[in-house]
Design a protein around this motif. Sequence first.
Motif, mmCIF file in Angstrom:
data_model
loop_
_atom_site.group_PDB
_atom_site.id
_atom_site.type_symbol
_atom_site.label_atom_id
_atom_site.label_comp_id
_atom_site.label_asym_id
_atom_site.label_seq_id
_atom_site.Cartn_x
_atom_site.Cartn_y
_atom_site.Cartn_z
ATOM 1 N N LEU A 76 -15.364 -13.864 31.250
ATOM 2 C CA LEU A 76 -14.913 -14.016 29.873
ATOM 3 C C LEU A 76 -13.406 -14.159 29.904
ATOM 4 C CD1 LEU A 76 -16.008 -12.207 26.660
ATOM 5 C CD2 LEU A 76 -13.576 -12.451 27.176
ATOM 6 N N VAL A 77 -12.905 -15.227 29.282
ATOM 7 C CA VAL A 77 -11.470 -15.511 29.228
ATOM 8 C C VAL A 77 -11.018 -15.435 27.780
ATOM 9 C CG1 VAL A 77 -9.643 -17.147 29.779
ATOM 10 C CG2 VAL A 77 -11.697 -17.056 31.209
ATOM 11 N N VAL A 116 -18.936 -19.194 32.089
ATOM 12 C CA VAL A 116 -17.707 -18.867 31.370
ATOM 13 C C VAL A 116 -17.964 -18.665 29.881
ATOM 14 C CG1 VAL A 116 -15.368 -19.617 30.778
ATOM 15 C CG2 VAL A 116 -16.324 -20.164 33.030
ATOM 16 N N TYR A 117 -17.531 -17.507 29.388
ATOM 17 C CA TYR A 117 -17.393 -17.282 27.954
ATOM 18 C C TYR A 117 -15.936 -17.587 27.606
ATOM 19 C CZ TYR A 117 -21.784 -14.599 28.052
ATOM 20 O OH TYR A 117 -23.082 -14.187 28.202
ATOM 21 N N ALA A 118 -15.723 -18.544 26.725
ATOM 22 C CA ALA A 118 -14.381 -18.918 26.289
ATOM 23 C C ALA A 118 -14.135 -18.311 24.914
ATOM 24 C CB ALA A 118 -14.233 -20.434 26.242
ATOM 25 N N ALA A 119 -13.252 -17.322 24.856
ATOM 26 C CA ALA A 119 -13.011 -16.581 23.613
ATOM 27 C C ALA A 119 -11.677 -16.984 23.000
ATOM 28 C CB ALA A 119 -13.033 -15.080 23.889
ATOM 29 N N ALA A 120 -11.669 -17.084 21.667
ATOM 30 C CA ALA A 120 -10.448 -17.444 20.962
ATOM 31 C C ALA A 120 -10.542 -16.970 19.522
ATOM 32 C CB ALA A 120 -10.233 -18.958 20.990
ATOM 33 N N ARG A 121 -9.386 -16.728 18.916
ATOM 34 C CA ARG A 121 -9.374 -16.334 17.495
ATOM 35 C C ARG A 121 -9.937 -17.446 16.626
ATOM 36 N NH1 ARG A 121 -5.040 -15.895 14.810
ATOM 37 N NH2 ARG A 121 -3.660 -16.927 16.297
ATOM 38 N N ARG A 122 -9.673 -18.682 17.023
ATOM 39 C CA ARG A 122 -10.208 -19.842 16.304
ATOM 40 C C ARG A 122 -11.154 -20.581 17.250
ATOM 41 N NH1 ARG A 122 -5.426 -23.372 14.867
ATOM 42 N NH2 ARG A 122 -7.070 -24.613 13.899
ATOM 43 N N PRO A 123 -12.408 -20.188 17.262
ATOM 44 C CA PRO A 123 -13.342 -20.754 18.244
ATOM 45 C C PRO A 123 -13.522 -22.255 18.107
ATOM 46 C CG PRO A 123 -14.501 -19.482 16.559
ATOM 47 C CD PRO A 123 -13.046 -19.189 16.390
ATOM 48 N N VAL A 126 -11.748 -24.487 20.736
ATOM 49 C CA VAL A 126 -12.169 -24.553 22.139
ATOM 50 C C VAL A 126 -12.896 -25.873 22.355
ATOM 51 C CG1 VAL A 126 -13.575 -23.510 23.947
ATOM 52 C CG2 VAL A 126 -12.358 -22.041 22.309
ATOM 53 N N ASP A 127 -12.399 -26.684 23.277
ATOM 54 C CA ASP A 127 -12.919 -28.046 23.445
ATOM 55 C C ASP A 127 -13.478 -28.286 24.847
ATOM 56 O OD1 ASP A 127 -10.578 -27.983 24.885
ATOM 57 O OD2 ASP A 127 -9.760 -29.838 24.072
ATOM 58 N N LEU A 128 -13.998 -27.244 25.476
ATOM 59 C CA LEU A 128 -14.470 -27.366 26.852
ATOM 60 C C LEU A 128 -15.996 -27.420 26.911
ATOM 61 C CD1 LEU A 128 -12.140 -24.790 28.642
ATOM 62 C CD2 LEU A 128 -12.033 -27.284 28.767
ATOM 63 N N PRO A 129 -16.563 -28.501 27.367
ATOM 64 C CA PRO A 129 -18.015 -28.537 27.567
ATOM 65 C C PRO A 129 -18.398 -27.593 28.703
ATOM 66 C CG PRO A 129 -16.998 -30.524 28.441
ATOM 67 C CD PRO A 129 -15.922 -29.787 27.713
ATOM 68 N N GLY A 130 -19.538 -26.943 28.540
ATOM 69 C CA GLY A 130 -20.041 -26.083 29.599
ATOM 70 C C GLY A 130 -19.735 -24.616 29.433
ATOM 71 N N VAL A 131 -18.905 -24.259 28.427
ATOM 72 C CA VAL A 131 -18.605 -22.846 28.190
ATOM 73 C C VAL A 131 -19.426 -22.334 27.019
ATOM 74 C CG1 VAL A 131 -16.252 -23.104 29.038
ATOM 75 C CG2 VAL A 131 -16.693 -23.289 26.578
ATOM 76 N N GLU A 132 -19.558 -21.012 26.939
ATOM 77 C CA GLU A 132 -20.126 -20.366 25.762
ATOM 78 C C GLU A 132 -18.961 -19.836 24.931
ATOM 79 O OE1 GLU A 132 -23.437 -17.765 26.145
ATOM 80 O OE2 GLU A 132 -24.149 -18.714 27.995
ATOM 81 N N VAL A 133 -18.834 -20.316 23.719
ATOM 82 C CA VAL A 133 -17.675 -20.000 22.889
ATOM 83 C C VAL A 133 -17.920 -18.716 22.097
ATOM 84 C CG1 VAL A 133 -16.159 -20.829 21.057
ATOM 85 C CG2 VAL A 133 -17.122 -22.446 22.715
ATOM 86 N N LEU A 134 -16.901 -17.851 22.097
ATOM 87 C CA LEU A 134 -16.956 -16.623 21.320
ATOM 88 C C LEU A 134 -15.750 -16.558 20.393
ATOM 89 C CD1 LEU A 134 -17.864 -13.883 23.977
ATOM 90 C CD2 LEU A 134 -19.394 -14.951 22.308
ATOM 91 N N ALA A 135 -15.983 -16.134 19.151
ATOM 92 C CA ALA A 135 -14.879 -15.840 18.240
ATOM 93 C C ALA A 135 -14.377 -14.439 18.560
ATOM 94 C CB ALA A 135 -15.358 -15.914 16.792
ATOM 95 N N LEU A 136 -13.082 -14.320 18.835
ATOM 96 C CA LEU A 136 -12.557 -13.019 19.252
ATOM 97 C C LEU A 136 -11.082 -12.889 18.935
ATOM 98 C CD1 LEU A 136 -12.793 -10.303 20.725
ATOM 99 C CD2 LEU A 136 -12.383 -11.530 22.872
ATOM 100 N N ASP A 137 -10.757 -11.874 18.157
ATOM 101 C CA ASP A 137 -9.379 -11.428 17.943
ATOM 102 C C ASP A 137 -9.261 -10.099 18.667
ATOM 103 O OD1 ASP A 137 -6.996 -10.313 17.062
ATOM 104 O OD2 ASP A 137 -7.284 -10.869 14.966
ATOM 105 N N VAL A 138 -8.452 -10.032 19.724
ATOM 106 C CA VAL A 138 -8.409 -8.827 20.550
ATOM 107 C C VAL A 138 -7.792 -7.637 19.829
ATOM 108 C CG1 VAL A 138 -8.367 -10.161 22.694
ATOM 109 C CG2 VAL A 138 -6.199 -9.418 21.660
#
Length: 233
Positions: free
Chosen positions: A9-10, A32-39, A42-54
């Motif tokens: 998870l990044v 890969v879980y690709a985490a971002a405040r604004r999911p 995220v423009d990467l094929p092959g990742v699982e996107v997560l909405a995340l504000d740390v």
Amino acid sequence: MDISHATALVTGANRGIGRALAVELLARGAKVYAAARRPETVDLPGVEVLALDVTDPAAVADAARAAADVDLLVNNAGITTGATLLGDLDGVRAELDVNFWGTLSMVRAFAPVLAANGGGAVVNIASALSWFAFPGAGAYAVSKAANWNMSNALRLELAGQGTLVTSVHLGAADTDMMKDYDGPKIDPAEVARRTLDGVAAGDLEVVADEWSAMIKASLAKDPREFYGQFLGN
């Protein structure tokens, strides 16, 4: 650690070093879980996107439940506001909230996940500014110094469950955060490669560029040699 069999998870994976880390992890065969405040960014094929504000404890807890198979946690999310310690206190707090408290919140939430999955590893993206202060970047330097020594402390606290903790240090990278910086910049892809090579080798620290290596070496010297250029002596 065998990156090709890792589930990572990044945080802050939508751009810059975080995106480069996600790309490199995918290239090495990791899930890969690709985490971002604004999911949606995220423009990467092959990742699982997560909405995340740390900085949101509920969002962090949700991420730990959603990504219960993670054995590599990469804490990349960070901010810089340009705040000085005697200036905008809201900016100082914001940097510590993300760069220190947000990172610690992620590790606290994922430590049981890592333990359940065999120990794994935590990567904390720190900075050369973990080891020095620069005019106009006081809050950032303090937050990254805290991030670095947090890695040292967590390394000891997580040793019993077999979790590697790796701290990554670099100067300026060619990212949106440093777009106004006029100086040498390391390619985020190179930071990603060196970071994952370090994790695979079991390294406790990754010093990603010559600038960071120089700063680290200067710590053994009289601080007047370094800070004299700013103090006029």
